[in-house]
Structure formats: C-alpha cells, structure tokens
Scaffold this active site. Structure first.
Site, PDB file in Angstrom:
ATOM      1  CB  ALA A 192       2.190   0.156  -3.719  1.00  0.00           C
ATOM      2  CG  HIS A 250      -1.619   1.329   1.431  1.00  0.00           C
ATOM      3  ND1 HIS A 250      -1.432   2.118   2.542  1.00  0.00           N
ATOM      4  CD2 HIS A 250      -2.499   1.997   0.640  1.00  0.00           C
ATOM      5  CE1 HIS A 250      -2.170   3.214   2.433  1.00  0.00           C
ATOM      6  NE2 HIS A 250      -2.834   3.160   1.292  1.00  0.00           N
ATOM      7  CB  SER A 251       0.849   4.263   0.327  1.00  0.00           C
ATOM      8  OG  SER A 251       1.202   5.621   0.235  1.00  0.00           O
ATOM      9  CG  LEU A 252       7.036   3.615   1.688  1.00  0.00           C
ATOM     10  CD1 LEU A 252       8.001   4.229   0.682  1.00  0.00           C
ATOM     11  CD2 LEU A 252       7.402   3.991   3.113  1.00  0.00           C
ATOM     12  CG  HIS A 312      -3.696   6.948   0.242  1.00  0.00           C
ATOM     13  ND1 HIS A 312      -3.144   6.516  -0.947  1.00  0.00           N
ATOM     14  CD2 HIS A 312      -2.693   6.859   1.168  1.00  0.00           C
ATOM     15  CE1 HIS A 312      -1.874   6.181  -0.753  1.00  0.00           C
ATOM     16  NE2 HIS A 312      -1.579   6.381   0.515  1.00  0.00           N
TER      17      HIS A 312
END
Length: 283
Positions: free
Chosen positions: A104, A100-102, A259
């Site tokens: 990913a 997720h996010s960072l 997000h």
C-alpha cells in the site's frame, strides 16, 4: 471456477514472479503484498474481485521473484520502479493499484509521483511509510550501515519441517492465522540442508537507511489525483493514527480484523472484497 496463472516477468533489470487473476479484458490492476509476504497474500481476495485483471506480484526479494544484485538494496523507490516496468510490459498506460501494508505504501508513492498513470488506489491497512525526524537521519544511516556489514555473518532460521515454519510465521512480528501462514509458506519456503527456510532476501531485514519526514510522506498522499479507498483494520497497524487519516484526502473504511484481515479468514476476505467491488464498480 476461479483460475490463477503463474507467470514470470522479465523487466530487464530483474525478473519477478506473479499470479494472474481475472478476465484478460478486465480493468488492469497490479497487486502488491506486504513486507516478507508474497503473492499468496491475495489468494483469498483476488478471486472474489469482479471484472479485474490482476497481476499479483512477488515483490523483488520475496517469494519466487529474483533477489536484487549484490551491493544494492530494497528502497521504496526501487519497488515503485519495478511496478512501473510491470505496467509497461503489460502495455498498461493507466492502471489501478491494490496494495497491502508495504504494498500500500509503494502504491501511494507511485500514484503521488506519477498521478497520470494511476486510475484507482485500493489499500489495505497501509498508507504512509515509517517516518522520522530530520535530525535523526545521520544516526539512522549509521545503524543501517553497521547492520549491512554484519549481515553476512547471520544465518536464516532452518525449520525441520514446514509445520514449524508455519508456527513461527503465525507468531511473528505481524502475526497471522494458521490458514494465512500456510498460504504464505506455500510460496515462501524452500528446501535447504536440514529442512526448510524462507526464500526472502536477508537484506529485507536490514534497518531502513533513509526515512521520509512526516511532511514529505504526506505530500505524496496530498498529490493523489485518483479515487482511493483505504481499508483500516480495527486491530491493525493504522489504529493509532486514525486522527491523521481523517485529515488526508482518501476514503477510509474501518473493518473488523487484524493487519492481514484480507487473508486471515474467509469472513475478512469477503468483507474486503465487498468494499473493493463497490469501489471499482463506480464509473
């Protein structure tokens, strides 16, 4: 009953905390959370994923994992190095990544750098690192160096009680629901004189010293050799970049939510889990 096991992984250069989910003989998956989050980012999602053996890490400097030694930092390459060592310790020559996010972004960089090691990529509202023009590199490095010099004089916020910390997390730069903030706070807070503060390393807030250019960043995605599915939240960080996403060799599925759609509520977690269960079930 969905059980989660707390473990610590000594990688030699650092010790990381993690949650283990799923059957021991399940498909090996390493789950990586976002910036300033922790392993509880997957507390709703991981139990709903079928047939997977998930190691949900607290990344270095986050949650209950160690901070990096003085004089070092938190580069994307360092995170990728940690993940590779986790796979080695688990005995996984090939494994999938759930990020997720960072998390990913780190997943994409590792899978692009070592495509022979990564089986599948399951990504949530994150894909490419923040990029910059090559000519801005000297100024960016200078800003980072100045921030590092003044970091020792900055104090973390102290909250009188966990409730105040939860409210702050709800309205932070990447806002989350109350339930999500409570889950992150369970693993992210520690007692200090006068109340509570976040466990995360203050160095995580220092500006990035070096950024990829856009061609460098997209080169990692173009080098992927495994199937990939990116969940793009309708109100997430990737919404302004849909045109770029359509040009890259990765499947994109848009879902309602923000997000942290996989953590904010049960509906979002179920929607993401449904997509990933179909994705991992493909032989």
């Amino acid at each position: 009953m969905n059980l989660v096991e707390e473990v610590r992984l000594n990688l030699g250069h650092i010790e990381l905390a993690a949650h283990l989910y799923g059957p021991e003989d399940g498909l090996p998956v390493i789950a990586l959370h976002g910036w300033l989050d922790n392993a509880n980012s997957f507390a709703r999602l991981a139990p709903a994923l079928r047939g997977l053996r998930i190691v949900a890490l607290d990344l270095a400097g986050h949650g209950h994992s160690d901070h990096r030694p003085p004089g070092t930092g938190y580069t994307l390459a360092d995170y990728a190095h940690d993940v590779l060592h986790v796979a080695e310790q688990m005995g996984w020559q090939r494994f999938s990544l759930l990020g997720h996010s960072l998390g990913a972004i780190v997943s994409v960089l590792l899978a692009g750098a070592l495509p022979e090691r990564v089986e599948r990529l399951a990504l949530i509202d994150g894909l490419l690192p923040l990029t910059d023009e090559a000519d801005n590199a000297p100024q960016r490095l200078g800003e980072a160096l100045r921030a590092q010099l003044t970091l020792a004089d900055k104090q973390k916020p102290v909250y009188r009680d966990p409730e105040r910390a939860v409210l702050a997390r709800m309205s932070g730069r990447l806002a989350v629901s109350r339930e999500a903030a409570e889950l992150l706070a369970q693993r992210g807070l520690m007692p200090v004189p006068g109340g509570y503060t976040w466990r995360s390393d203050s160095r995580l807030t220092v500006p990035t010293a070096v950024r990829f250019t856009l061609p460098q960043a997209t080169a990692f995605v173009r080098r992927l050799a495994c199937p990939g599915l990116l969940i793009a939240a309708d109100d997430g960080l990737l919404a302004p970049h849909r045109a770029l996403l359509n040009e890259l060799p990765i499947q994109v599925q848009a879902l309602p939510g923000g997000h942290h759609l996989h953590l904010d509520d049960a509906t979002g977690a179920t929607s993401v889990a449904d997509c990933f269960n179909r994705f991992f079930a493909i032989s």
